[in-house]
Write a protein that holds these residues in place. Structure first.
Motif, PDB file in Angstrom:
ATOM      1  N   GLU A  47       0.831  -1.189   0.000  1.00  0.00           N
ATOM      2  CA  GLU A  47       0.000   0.000   0.000  1.00  0.00           C
ATOM      3  C   GLU A  47       0.870   1.244   0.000  1.00  0.00           C
ATOM      4  O   GLU A  47       2.013   1.240   0.459  1.00  0.00           O
ATOM      5  CB  GLU A  47      -0.965   0.010   1.190  1.00  0.00           C
ATOM      6  CG  GLU A  47      -0.315   0.082   2.554  1.00  0.00           C
ATOM      7  CD  GLU A  47      -1.335   0.166   3.679  1.00  0.00           C
ATOM      8  OE1 GLU A  47      -2.308   0.943   3.552  1.00  0.00           O
ATOM      9  OE2 GLU A  47      -1.145  -0.541   4.694  1.00  0.00           O
ATOM     10  N   LEU A  48       0.276   2.318  -0.472  1.00  0.00           N
ATOM     11  CA  LEU A  48       0.995   3.584  -0.594  1.00  0.00           C
ATOM     12  C   LEU A  48       1.131   4.255   0.765  1.00  0.00           C
ATOM     13  O   LEU A  48       0.156   4.369   1.510  1.00  0.00           O
ATOM     14  CB  LEU A  48       0.250   4.497  -1.573  1.00  0.00           C
ATOM     15  CG  LEU A  48       0.898   5.838  -1.893  1.00  0.00           C
ATOM     16  CD1 LEU A  48       2.203   5.640  -2.651  1.00  0.00           C
ATOM     17  CD2 LEU A  48      -0.070   6.689  -2.720  1.00  0.00           C
ATOM     18  N   VAL A  49       2.336   4.703   1.046  1.00  0.00           N
ATOM     19  CA  VAL A  49       2.626   5.369   2.311  1.00  0.00           C
ATOM     20  C   VAL A  49       2.754   6.879   2.111  1.00  0.00           C
ATOM     21  O   VAL A  49       2.249   7.676   2.900  1.00  0.00           O
ATOM     22  CB  VAL A  49       3.937   4.822   2.907  1.00  0.00           C
ATOM     23  CG1 VAL A  49       4.393   5.658   4.092  1.00  0.00           C
ATOM     24  CG2 VAL A  49       3.793   3.368   3.291  1.00  0.00           C
ATOM     25  N   ALA A  50       3.459   7.262   1.053  1.00  0.00           N
ATOM     26  CA  ALA A  50       3.739   8.673   0.809  1.00  0.00           C
ATOM     27  C   ALA A  50       3.934   8.874  -0.682  1.00  0.00           C
ATOM     28  O   ALA A  50       4.327   7.948  -1.393  1.00  0.00           O
ATOM     29  CB  ALA A  50       4.980   9.124   1.559  1.00  0.00           C
ATOM     30  N   SER A  51       3.672  10.084  -1.137  1.00  0.00           N
ATOM     31  CA  SER A  51       3.870  10.398  -2.549  1.00  0.00           C
ATOM     32  C   SER A  51       4.403  11.810  -2.690  1.00  0.00           C
ATOM     33  O   SER A  51       4.252  12.657  -1.797  1.00  0.00           O
ATOM     34  CB  SER A  51       2.575  10.241  -3.330  1.00  0.00           C
ATOM     35  OG  SER A  51       1.600  11.158  -2.874  1.00  0.00           O
ATOM     36  N   ILE A  52       5.023  12.045  -3.848  1.00  0.00           N
ATOM     37  CA  ILE A  52       5.535  13.376  -4.164  1.00  0.00           C
ATOM     38  C   ILE A  52       5.334  13.614  -5.649  1.00  0.00           C
ATOM     39  O   ILE A  52       5.676  12.777  -6.474  1.00  0.00           O
ATOM     40  CB  ILE A  52       7.006  13.527  -3.737  1.00  0.00           C
ATOM     41  CG1 ILE A  52       7.462  14.976  -3.873  1.00  0.00           C
ATOM     42  CG2 ILE A  52       7.917  12.574  -4.505  1.00  0.00           C
ATOM     43  CD1 ILE A  52       8.776  15.263  -3.133  1.00  0.00           C
ATOM     44  N   PHE A  63      -1.777   7.163   8.556  1.00  0.00           N
ATOM     45  CA  PHE A  63      -1.052   6.487   9.634  1.00  0.00           C
ATOM     46  C   PHE A  63       0.417   6.904   9.724  1.00  0.00           C
ATOM     47  O   PHE A  63       1.124   6.490  10.648  1.00  0.00           O
ATOM     48  CB  PHE A  63      -1.187   4.960   9.521  1.00  0.00           C
ATOM     49  CG  PHE A  63      -0.724   4.368   8.220  1.00  0.00           C
ATOM     50  CD1 PHE A  63      -1.617   4.214   7.169  1.00  0.00           C
ATOM     51  CD2 PHE A  63       0.577   3.941   8.046  1.00  0.00           C
ATOM     52  CE1 PHE A  63      -1.201   3.663   5.956  1.00  0.00           C
ATOM     53  CE2 PHE A  63       1.001   3.380   6.848  1.00  0.00           C
ATOM     54  CZ  PHE A  63       0.112   3.243   5.804  1.00  0.00           C
ATOM     55  N   VAL A  64       0.906   7.734   8.781  1.00  0.00           N
ATOM     56  CA  VAL A  64       2.283   8.220   8.866  1.00  0.00           C
ATOM     57  C   VAL A  64       2.364   9.740   8.899  1.00  0.00           C
ATOM     58  O   VAL A  64       3.457  10.301   9.046  1.00  0.00           O
ATOM     59  CB  VAL A  64       3.169   7.685   7.719  1.00  0.00           C
ATOM     60  CG1 VAL A  64       3.139   6.173   7.671  1.00  0.00           C
ATOM     61  CG2 VAL A  64       2.777   8.293   6.376  1.00  0.00           C
ATOM     62  N   LYS A  65       1.253  10.405   8.783  1.00  0.00           N
ATOM     63  CA  LYS A  65       1.267  11.869   8.783  1.00  0.00           C
ATOM     64  C   LYS A  65       1.915  12.414  10.049  1.00  0.00           C
ATOM     65  O   LYS A  65       1.640  11.943  11.147  1.00  0.00           O
ATOM     66  CB  LYS A  65      -0.162  12.412   8.653  1.00  0.00           C
ATOM     67  CG  LYS A  65      -0.637  12.526   7.223  1.00  0.00           C
ATOM     68  CD  LYS A  65      -2.043  13.113   7.152  1.00  0.00           C
ATOM     69  CE  LYS A  65      -2.533  13.169   5.723  1.00  0.00           C
ATOM     70  NZ  LYS A  65      -3.926  13.642   5.620  1.00  0.00           N
TER      71      LYS A  65
END
Length: 115
Positions: A47-52, A63-65
């Motif tokens: 699953e995706l955690v972070a994107s740029i 859940f990681v913000k």
């Protein structure tokens, strides 16, 4: 061609900085793409955690913000994930790829957070 590194074993509350280099891409193909970091936790789907985005706009899973920060350097064809305040539930194999998942997956880098 995607090479992830920087994982390891850390205690809860610790930090890691993951790197991913698109070694076989050239600047002109890397820079227009939106990139993401993904986690595959044990027994779960990736699953995706972070994107740029290509313009440097970031977005994070809830859940990681506030704990993770993603960045990029187009000239180095590299994206990073700074992970602070790690929790045991952050344990998994971390991969990078475009948001379209257009590149072949790399081997990933294992992150293990002990309680």
């Amino acid at each position: 061609q995607l090479v992830e590194s920087g994982g390891g074993l850390v205690q809860s509350g610790g930090s890691l900085r993951l790197s991913c280099t698109a070694s076989r891409m050239i600047f002109s193909t890397f820079s227009p793409l939106d990139w993401g970091w993904y986690i595959q936790a044990p027994g779960k789907q990736r699953e995706l955690v972070a994107s740029i985005t290509k313009n440097g706009v970031t977005n994070y899973a809830d859940f990681v913000k506030g704990r993770f920060t993603m960045s990029r350097n187009n000239s180095r064809k590299t994206v990073w994930l700074q992970m602070n305040g790690l929790k045991p539930e952050d344990t998994g194999v971390y991969y990078c790829n475009t948001l379209e998942q257009s590149q072949a997956w790399g081997q990933g880098t294992q992150v293990t957070v002990s309680s």
